[in-house]
Scaffold this motif. Structure first.
Motif, PDB file in Angstrom:
ATOM      1  N   ARG A 113      -3.171  80.999   4.088  1.00  0.00           N
ATOM      2  CA  ARG A 113      -2.559  79.899   3.368  1.00  0.00           C
ATOM      3  C   ARG A 113      -1.150  80.302   2.933  1.00  0.00           C
ATOM      4  O   ARG A 113      -0.955  81.422   2.448  1.00  0.00           O
ATOM      5  N   GLN A 129       1.699  79.434   0.257  1.00  0.00           N
ATOM      6  CA  GLN A 129       1.979  78.746  -1.001  1.00  0.00           C
ATOM      7  C   GLN A 129       3.453  78.929  -1.330  1.00  0.00           C
ATOM      8  O   GLN A 129       3.976  80.043  -1.250  1.00  0.00           O
ATOM      9  N   GLU A 138       1.087  74.648   0.669  1.00  0.00           N
ATOM     10  CA  GLU A 138       0.574  74.313  -0.654  1.00  0.00           C
ATOM     11  C   GLU A 138       1.599  74.700  -1.724  1.00  0.00           C
ATOM     12  O   GLU A 138       2.338  75.665  -1.541  1.00  0.00           O
ATOM     13  N   TYR A 195       2.511  76.612  -5.147  1.00  0.00           N
ATOM     14  CA  TYR A 195       1.924  77.815  -5.725  1.00  0.00           C
ATOM     15  C   TYR A 195       1.124  77.468  -6.968  1.00  0.00           C
ATOM     16  O   TYR A 195       1.642  76.885  -7.924  1.00  0.00           O
ATOM     17  N   ALA A 215      -4.569  80.562  -5.572  1.00  0.00           N
ATOM     18  CA  ALA A 215      -4.249  81.732  -4.745  1.00  0.00           C
ATOM     19  C   ALA A 215      -5.346  82.781  -4.857  1.00  0.00           C
ATOM     20  O   ALA A 215      -5.795  83.355  -3.847  1.00  0.00           O
TER      21      ALA A 215
END
Length: 241
Positions: free
Chosen positions: A100, A102, A112, A114, A119
């Protein structure tokens, strides 16, 4: 299989490390090699978060030095880090490593935003998390981002992969044949000696939060794995005494 030394790491990659010998842009072969090493670390059960720079595409300080507004130049640099993060994500997912990206600046179509707890949850599920766009603020380096994110996600260590040097020296080993390499240092020593390891904001953050740092050479194609396993390579930094 040899157990890893750390449970959760932040891997700090410079933008230049993704360029390889071409020196600029993104070298797919180099990115693939880095991704393969990260996969090996994940297979040892290590939670992996990555902070990547953007110097292979754009440097905010360089733009500012030539008359560009500093904040604008830095925001351009943040965009460059996102490009690198996406390239690394693509390489990892081709190796079947769930990843992923962020970003500190919202761009929901590509990554995405953060969110600290999200996370951590991704890592708990075995996913690699790549942090792009720095801290989302101008005037802060990606070294500071690495220190900040490491504190937020409670990482055991920051692994700082450097291109062209195998640790921390008292002077530039590329210019001084008599440069002395340090096997270990404290953060206070880095500040007092004025060593250009990371900027003072990042150094102070690591020192205040007692986050160990390992600086090593990324040019050796297995060093990221060695660093995560706890082998004695490069220069270790930690402690306040």
């Amino acid at each position: 299989m040899e157990p890893a030394k750390y449970k959760r790491i932040v891997l700090k990659l410079s933008g230049e490390s993704l360029a390889g010998d071409q020196g600029f842009g993104i070298n797919p072969a180099v990115v693939e090699d880095i991704a393969k090493q990260i996969k090996k670390i994940r297979e040892r059960g290590v939670d992996v978060a990555i902070v990547v720079g953007g110097g292979n595409i754009w440097r905010g300080l360089a733009g500012s030095a030539k008359g560009m507004d500093r904040a604008t130049a830095d925001y351009m640099g943040m965009m460059a880090t996102v490009m690198n993060a996406l390239a690394l994500q693509d390489a990892l997912e081709k190796l079947d490593v769930d990843t992923r990206v962020q970003t500190a600046i919202e761009m929901r179509q590509v990554a995405e935003p953060y969110i600290r707890r999200k996370a951590i949850r991704h890592m708990e599920k075995g996913r690699v998390v790549i942090f792009g766009a720095g801290t989302g603020n101008p005037y802060f380096s990606t070294d500071t981002t690495a220190a900040l994110r490491a504190a937020e996600i409670e990482a055991d260590v920051i692994l700082m992969a450097k291109k062209g040097t195998d640790g921390i020296y008292d002077s530039d080993p590329n210019k001084n044949a008599n440069a002395k390499k340090f096997d270990s240092l404290t953060y206070i020593e880095i500040l007092n000696k004025g060593l250009q390891v990371m900027d003072t904001t990042a150094t102070s953050l690591c020192m205040d939060n007692k986050i160990p740092l390992l600086v090593f050479n990324i040019d050796d194609h297995e060093n990221i794995v060695r660093a995560a396993l706890g082998e004695e390579i490069g220069t270790t930094v930690g402690g306040n005494e």
